[in-house]
Write an enzyme that holds these catalytic residues in place. Structure first.
Site, PDB file in Angstrom:
ATOM      1  N   ARG A 245     -37.427  21.260  -9.443  1.00 25.64           N
ATOM      2  CA  ARG A 245     -37.306  20.091  -8.573  1.00 25.64           C
ATOM      3  C   ARG A 245     -36.085  19.277  -8.990  1.00 25.64           C
ATOM      4  O   ARG A 245     -35.785  19.174 -10.196  1.00 25.64           O
ATOM      5  CB  ARG A 245     -38.557  19.204  -8.662  1.00 25.64           C
TER       6      ARG A 245
ATOM      7  N   GLU B 184     -33.092  15.766  -1.378  1.00 29.86           N
ATOM      8  CA  GLU B 184     -32.899  16.834  -0.366  1.00 29.86           C
ATOM      9  C   GLU B 184     -33.082  16.274   1.051  1.00 29.86           C
ATOM     10  O   GLU B 184     -33.923  15.376   1.234  1.00 29.86           O
ATOM     11  CB  GLU B 184     -33.914  17.943  -0.628  1.00 29.86           C
TER      12      GLU B 184
ATOM     13  N   HIS C 260     -32.858  25.110  -1.217  1.00 30.68           N
ATOM     14  CA  HIS C 260     -34.296  25.180  -1.537  1.00 30.68           C
ATOM     15  C   HIS C 260     -34.935  26.413  -0.913  1.00 30.68           C
ATOM     16  O   HIS C 260     -35.884  26.339  -0.126  1.00 30.68           O
ATOM     17  CB  HIS C 260     -35.020  23.902  -1.059  1.00 30.68           C
TER      18      HIS C 260
HETATM   19  C1  8YV Z   1     -41.780  25.176  -0.538  1.00 30.30           C
HETATM   20  C2  8YV Z   1     -41.697  25.000  -2.896  1.00 30.30           C
HETATM   21  O1  8YV Z   1     -43.100  25.332  -0.415  1.00 30.30           O
HETATM   22  O2  8YV Z   1     -43.713  26.084  -3.197  1.00 30.30           O
HETATM   23  C3  8YV Z   1     -43.011  25.137  -3.514  1.00 30.30           C
HETATM   24  O3  8YV Z   1     -43.359  24.250  -4.339  1.00 30.30           O
HETATM   25  O4  8YV Z   1     -40.943  24.158  -3.234  1.00 30.30           O
HETATM   26  C4  8YV Z   1     -41.322  25.870  -1.781  1.00 30.30           C
HETATM   27  O5  8YV Z   1     -41.883  27.117  -1.876  1.00 30.30           O
HETATM   28  C5  8YV Z   1     -41.192  25.708   0.646  1.00 30.30           C
HETATM   29  O6  8YV Z   1     -39.878  25.298   0.569  1.00 30.30           O
HETATM   30  C6  8YV Z   1     -41.861  25.191   1.929  1.00 30.30           C
HETATM   31  O7  8YV Z   1     -41.841  23.806   1.992  1.00 30.30           O
END
Ligand code: 8YV
Length: 314
Positions: A233, A262, A280
């Site tokens: 993150r 983001e 991402h």
């Molecule tokens: C998001 C992610 O889910 O799973 C996570 O924590 O950051 C990604 O896999 C994906 O970008 C859909 O929002």
């Protein structure tokens, strides 16, 4: 029998919407003309919320859903849901762990190789037509045998270790505490880990404790030949310090899939040849997004049938 109502508070894939269709009635909150009035009038009718890891569910929305039972998070990261606040209202949260471990680990290694070998810059060198009049393409650094420091050795981390070992990389890690099931060296100090590492890979969750865990001191310790890979993150890194140290050359390079705000990406990074910038996409494969969607649906069905979740957040 009428289907359970689920409030949709984030953008999700058309695939997930279609898969949820037979199970719940999805009501997009963002499509309501007067959102506040809508929640005031109909909030009591919703037992479920469906959201994405990127958006989560704010406390003020949870507070307006008196009969809410579960927040279904499409993603493994649940940093955008205040789990304690939800629990205080007897609301459970489910996420989608494990099904994305391999693809995120693949991307982590891909980002590492791309940054070390300057694959992005070499590719731009060709696209800019420079090869025809410049015989020396960008020179990278060897990956095999290098020192990989992992911050957050969890499920995705263990998958990444398998891949890094195939590259004969030396591995050390930092977690809240040492693991008793791995024989890689645990580093209690992140600064010491950064000093030792050729590449520091971030895989830890975003929590109040990990906010700016990778600060100027840690980035400086990683050094002018060191590389930062962030597929966790953006909030885990002091992004202002990161940009400054990349521009000054005090940090050797970086590959980023996540950012503090983001989809904003620091303008100053756009032209740096030693920086890989991704939007991402760690889990963005057809196979994994389908598996994540299926796990959301399975959690919804399990809760409706038995009152139990398959993957409640832990
Ligand atoms: C998001 C992610 O889910 O799973 C996570 O924590 O950051 C990604 O896999 C994906 O970008 C859909 O929002």
């Amino acid at each position: 029998m009428s289907k359970h109502l689920a409030l949709l508070v984030a953008g999700i894939s058309a695939e997930l919407k279609n898969m949820l269709g037979p199970v719940v009635d999805l009501v997009p909150v963002d499509k309501q003309a007067d959102r506040a009035q809508f929640l005031k009038t109909y909030g009591k009718d919703f037992e479920f919320v469906v959201t994405s890891a990127g958006k989560g569910c704010p406390n003020d929305v949870i507070a307006q859903l008196p009969n809410l039972k579960v927040i279904f998070n499409w993603g493994v990261g649940f940093d955008k849901v205040d789990v304690d606040f939800a629990a205080s209202r007897s609301v459970q949260v489910a996420n989608t762990p494990d099904v994305l471990n391999e693809c995120v680990a693949d991307m982590a290694m891909g980002m590492l190789i791309s940054q070390f070998r300057l694959m992005g810059e070499a590719e731009r060198f060709v696209r800019r037509g420079e090869w025809s009049n410049n015989p020396t393409p960008p020179m990278g650094q060897k990956v095999t045998g290098k020192r990989l420091g992992i911050v957050g050795l969890g499920r995705i981390g263990l998958e990444t270790v398998k891949r890094a070992e195939a590259f004969s990389m030396q591995i050390r890690y930092h977690n809240r505490g040492p693991r008793d099931d791995v024989d890689h060296l645990y580093e209690a100090s992140i600064k010491a880990l950064a000093t030792w590492s050729d590449c520091l890979l971030l895989l830890c969750p975003s929590t109040p404790d990990t906010h700016h865990l990778i600060d100027r001191e840690v980035l400086t310790a990683l050094g002018p030949r060191g590389s930062l890979i962030n597929i966790a993150r953006g909030s885990v890194v002091d992004q202002t310090a990161l940009v400054e140290l990349l521009l000054s050359g005090e940090l050797g390079g970086a590959a980023l899939d996540v950012y503090e705000h983001e989809p904003e990406v620091p303008r100053a990074l756009m032209d740096l040849p030693n920086v890989v910038l991704l939007p991402h996409v760690g889990s963005a494969t057809y196979e994994t997004r389908t598996a994540m969607a299926q796990l959301v649906v399975d959690n919804v069905k399990s809760f409706i049938d038995s009152g139990h979740l398959i993957t409640p957040v832990s």
